[in-house]
Design an enzyme around this catalytic site. Structure first.
Site, PDB file in Angstrom:
ATOM      1  N   GLU A  44     -18.266  19.305   2.070  1.00  0.00           N
ATOM      2  CA  GLU A  44     -18.072  20.130   1.765  1.00  0.00           C
ATOM      3  C   GLU A  44     -18.408  21.135   1.448  1.00  0.00           C
ATOM      4  O   GLU A  44     -19.142  21.146   1.025  1.00  0.00           O
ATOM      5  CB  GLU A  44     -16.894  19.881   0.674  1.00  0.00           C
ATOM      6  CG  GLU A  44     -16.212  18.701   0.978  1.00  0.00           C
ATOM      7  CD  GLU A  44     -14.522  18.739  -0.227  1.00  0.00           C
ATOM      8  OE1 GLU A  44     -15.072  19.411  -1.646  1.00  0.00           O
ATOM      9  OE2 GLU A  44     -14.513  17.225  -0.518  1.00  0.00           O
ATOM     10  N   PRO A 226     -31.529  57.430 -31.132  1.00  0.00           N
ATOM     11  CA  PRO A 226     -30.943  57.509 -32.440  1.00  0.00           C
ATOM     12  C   PRO A 226     -32.361  57.031 -34.088  1.00  0.00           C
ATOM     13  O   PRO A 226     -32.561  57.061 -35.162  1.00  0.00           O
ATOM     14  CB  PRO A 226     -30.065  57.147 -33.398  1.00  0.00           C
ATOM     15  CG  PRO A 226     -29.582  55.764 -32.298  1.00  0.00           C
ATOM     16  CD  PRO A 226     -30.501  56.432 -31.076  1.00  0.00           C
ATOM     17  N   ASP A 249     -40.815  64.949 -32.719  1.00  0.00           N
ATOM     18  CA  ASP A 249     -40.438  65.229 -33.622  1.00  0.00           C
ATOM     19  C   ASP A 249     -39.991  64.552 -35.179  1.00  0.00           C
ATOM     20  O   ASP A 249     -40.174  63.352 -34.716  1.00  0.00           O
ATOM     21  CB  ASP A 249     -39.502  66.509 -33.081  1.00  0.00           C
ATOM     22  CG  ASP A 249     -38.037  65.120 -33.330  1.00  0.00           C
ATOM     23  OD1 ASP A 249     -37.960  64.019 -33.328  1.00  0.00           O
ATOM     24  OD2 ASP A 249     -37.696  66.011 -32.189  1.00  0.00           O
ATOM     25  N   LYS A 271     -40.326  69.921 -37.564  1.00  0.00           N
ATOM     26  CA  LYS A 271     -38.936  71.048 -38.031  1.00  0.00           C
ATOM     27  C   LYS A 271     -38.684  70.501 -38.948  1.00  0.00           C
ATOM     28  O   LYS A 271     -37.503  69.074 -38.842  1.00  0.00           O
ATOM     29  CB  LYS A 271     -38.873  71.831 -36.864  1.00  0.00           C
ATOM     30  CG  LYS A 271     -39.339  72.078 -35.720  1.00  0.00           C
ATOM     31  CD  LYS A 271     -38.251  73.291 -35.260  1.00  0.00           C
ATOM     32  CE  LYS A 271     -38.806  73.948 -33.132  1.00  0.00           C
ATOM     33  NZ  LYS A 271     -39.525  72.882 -33.165  1.00  0.00           N
ATOM     34  N   GLY A 302     -35.635  63.300 -30.542  1.00  0.00           N
ATOM     35  CA  GLY A 302     -34.956  62.792 -31.684  1.00  0.00           C
ATOM     36  C   GLY A 302     -33.616  62.609 -31.117  1.00  0.00           C
ATOM     37  O   GLY A 302     -33.312  63.745 -30.443  1.00  0.00           O
ATOM     38  N   GLY A 303     -32.459  61.527 -30.372  1.00  0.00           N
ATOM     39  CA  GLY A 303     -31.770  61.675 -30.399  1.00  0.00           C
ATOM     40  C   GLY A 303     -31.573  62.138 -28.399  1.00  0.00           C
ATOM     41  O   GLY A 303     -32.165  61.678 -27.750  1.00  0.00           O
ATOM     42  N   ILE A 307     -28.411  68.296 -26.925  1.00  0.00           N
ATOM     43  CA  ILE A 307     -27.872  68.207 -27.450  1.00  0.00           C
ATOM     44  C   ILE A 307     -28.323  68.558 -28.677  1.00  0.00           C
ATOM     45  O   ILE A 307     -29.173  68.211 -29.722  1.00  0.00           O
ATOM     46  CB  ILE A 307     -27.170  66.729 -28.225  1.00  0.00           C
ATOM     47  CG1 ILE A 307     -26.254  66.371 -26.520  1.00  0.00           C
ATOM     48  CG2 ILE A 307     -25.563  67.297 -28.958  1.00  0.00           C
ATOM     49  CD1 ILE A 307     -24.961  65.237 -26.612  1.00  0.00           C
ATOM     50  N   THR A 332     -27.835  60.025 -28.346  1.00  0.00           N
ATOM     51  CA  THR A 332     -27.378  60.579 -29.549  1.00  0.00           C
ATOM     52  C   THR A 332     -27.053  60.486 -30.388  1.00  0.00           C
ATOM     53  O   THR A 332     -26.216  59.149 -30.545  1.00  0.00           O
ATOM     54  CB  THR A 332     -26.698  62.678 -28.976  1.00  0.00           C
ATOM     55  OG1 THR A 332     -26.410  63.275 -30.127  1.00  0.00           O
ATOM     56  CG2 THR A 332     -25.140  62.384 -28.929  1.00  0.00           C
ATOM     57  N   ALA A 333     -27.321  60.972 -31.245  1.00  0.00           N
ATOM     58  CA  ALA A 333     -26.974  60.656 -33.284  1.00  0.00           C
ATOM     59  C   ALA A 333     -25.496  60.336 -33.302  1.00  0.00           C
ATOM     60  O   ALA A 333     -25.527  59.685 -34.069  1.00  0.00           O
ATOM     61  CB  ALA A 333     -27.788  61.654 -34.143  1.00  0.00           C
ATOM     62  N   MET A 384     -27.277  68.264 -38.798  1.00  0.00           N
ATOM     63  CA  MET A 384     -27.899  68.736 -39.676  1.00  0.00           C
ATOM     64  C   MET A 384     -27.015  69.328 -40.678  1.00  0.00           C
ATOM     65  O   MET A 384     -27.304  70.770 -40.686  1.00  0.00           O
ATOM     66  CB  MET A 384     -29.006  69.359 -38.825  1.00  0.00           C
ATOM     67  CG  MET A 384     -29.295  69.107 -38.318  1.00  0.00           C
ATOM     68  SD  MET A 384     -30.554  70.374 -36.871  1.00  0.00           S
ATOM     69  CE  MET A 384     -28.471  70.811 -35.439  1.00  0.00           C
ATOM     70  N   GLY A 413     -28.554  56.203 -39.476  1.00  0.00           N
ATOM     71  CA  GLY A 413     -27.882  55.587 -38.574  1.00  0.00           C
ATOM     72  C   GLY A 413     -28.843  54.987 -37.541  1.00  0.00           C
ATOM     73  O   GLY A 413     -30.271  55.560 -37.537  1.00  0.00           O
TER      74      GLY A 413
END
Length: 480
Positions: A44, A226, A249, A271, A302-303, A307, A332-333, A384, A413
């Protein structure tokens, strides 16, 4: 070494596959990709296997195995659940000096199938010699993440120009140096970026020049996500691993930085509010200067760099300076923090839209368009915004948002230090004054926050701030 790794050229050659079930189907798929002419013998045959054979000019023989089927074959595979049939295939093949594989039975194999990473013409085989196929598959999965599919097109490009390079550069040493520079330089990056025609033109120029010498470098604007290193994209990791210098950063976590190339220069240009380690204009110039020096430069943000990351400003300067660049998006965060806190940004019953807003108000003013932010059935995410939290809450209420609207602050987070504070527009600022959750933090405003206690999954999922290790120790001591 239990087995010598070899690669068979099976294009247009006859292979016998004994068995017609799921296991045989898996082997047939590999054989078909290699261009083999497959003959299947079984009582088969699986419908998918039938279709595969029809599409690849294979042959189906309904019935039992007998040794005459080995005539004109160059390779034999037994994939049945009948041990006597498998043994017969093995002994008959060995008697004819034919390579034979009996699936999941190493003692009856003269060759084994490796776990395969296919980037044809680049093919990587990983074998445990039949001792631990699962381990081999796990290693293959890891390599799959590190070797982008673009290596296939890069290998094909090199193959098309190999003879030209051989004619242009006489010695083996010259060709080796040339190809090393090509495969680690702009030609390769153009291919990985999907710019195959540009890569081919650049390679032709380098062949005509007879070298792949000094070139302008390239800048990679990479979203670091994040904080959780497992949320990096494959492309981000690859570029971080080959960077000569990394400008990062303050939102880039130490765990993410640890994944950069070990000998890369790491330069902090972060910053903070009212404290910029390097002004933005200085960062722009650093990227340009190092790229002009021929370096592969990673700008790690970051993120997501597009954005609230000022990535567009940096790229404008690179474009004006004629520096090639690539952009790698990051999680993104807002998306990451909401997900890790159990707060969906949209929900059919609560919110049909979401707005990302910066909470950094000029001179602590109130230039936000609050009239657009107070629309019903909408989630607002402030980046922020910790230092202007009270101003933001008062502005929303003053423009018609109910002071009972739920609010969540998600601090750090996706990290092990993630903390969540739940309140309303009326009391969240007072709660934050007391809790003092640290930055970086996201502020989520909307009815979706009500779902947090139900959907929380990361860490302890508590709606109140989570205690760090020192706080837990103090609480334990107090109980004693």
């Amino acid at each position: 070494m239990d087995y010598l790794p070899l690669f068979f050229d099976l294009k247009g050659r006859q292979v016998l596959l004994v068995g017609g079930g799921d296991v045989a189907l898996r082997k047939a798929r590999l054989l078909a990709r290699a261009g083999a002419l497959i003959s299947v013998v079984a009582h088969e045959v699986d419908p998918e296997l039938r279709e595969l054979l029809e599409n690849h000019h294979g042959q189906i023989i309904i019935g039992g195995y007998h040794s005459v089927l080995l005539d004109d074959k160059v390779l034999v595979i037994a994939a049945t659940d009948d041990e006597r049939v498998n043994e017969s295939v093995h002994y008959d093949a060995v008697a004819r000096a034919l390579p034979v594989n009996v699936v999941d039975n190493p003692p009856l194999c003269t060759f084994v199938f490796p776990a395969i990473v296919d980037r044809s013409p680049i093919v990587i085989g990983i074998s445990s010699g039949g001792q631990s196929p699962v381990l081999a598959r796990l290693l293959r999965a890891r390599l799959e993440t590190l070797i982008p599919s673009g290596y296939s097109r890069l290998g094909q490009l090199v193959g098309r120009f190999r003879d030209q390079v051989k004619a242009r550069l006489g010695s083996v040493g010259e060709r080796r140096v040339f190809w090393e520079k090509v495969l680690q330089g702009q030609v390769a990056e153009r291919v990985f970026a999907g710019q195959d025609e540009a890569a081919e033109r650049l390679l032709e120029e380098q062949i005509q020049a007879g070298n792949a010498g000094h070139q302008v470098g390239e800048v990679y604007l990479v979203g670091a996500g994040p904080g959780d290193p497992e949320l990096l994209t494959f492309k981000a990791l690859r570029l971080m691993q080959q960077a000569d210098i990394v400008f990062y950063d303050r939102l880039v976590s130490a765990e993410v930085l640890d994944l950069c190339r070990r000998d890369a220069d790491l330069v902090y240009v972060g910053k903070q509010r009212d404290n910029h380690a390097v002004p933005q204009e200085g960062i722009n110039q650093l990227l340009i200067d190092h790229a002009r020096a021929g370096k592969r430069v990673v700008r790690l943000k970051g993120g997501d760099p597009f954005i609230f990351g000022r990535g567009g400003e940096e790229l404008e300067q690179l474009k004006e300076a004629g520096i090639p660049f690539q952009v790698v998006p990051g999680i993104t965060a807002a998306s990451a923090c909401s997900t890790y806190s159990g707060i969906p940004l949209t929900h059919r019953q609560y919110a049909q839209s979401v707005r990302f807003v910066t909470g950094q108000l000029k001179n602590r003013g109130s230039e936000l368009n609050y009239a657009e932010l107070v629309h019903p059935n909408q989630t607002i995410v402030f980046y922020m915004g910790l230092h202007t939290l009270r101003t933001l809450c008062n502005g929303l209420v003053a423009h018609g948002k109910s002071d009972t609207t739920p609010v969540a602050i998600v601090s750090k987070g996706t990290s092990a230090e993630q903390q969540i504070l739940i309140g309303t527009l009326a009391d969240i600022a007072d709660k934050q004054d007391q809790a003092q959750l640290p930055a970086p933090a996201m502020i989520i405003v909307g009815e979706v926050v009500e779902l947090q206690s139900k959907l929380a999954w990361f860490g302890d999922g508590a709606a109140a701030p989570r205690m760090n290790l020192a706080q837990q120790t103090r609480a334990y001591d107090e109980q004693l």
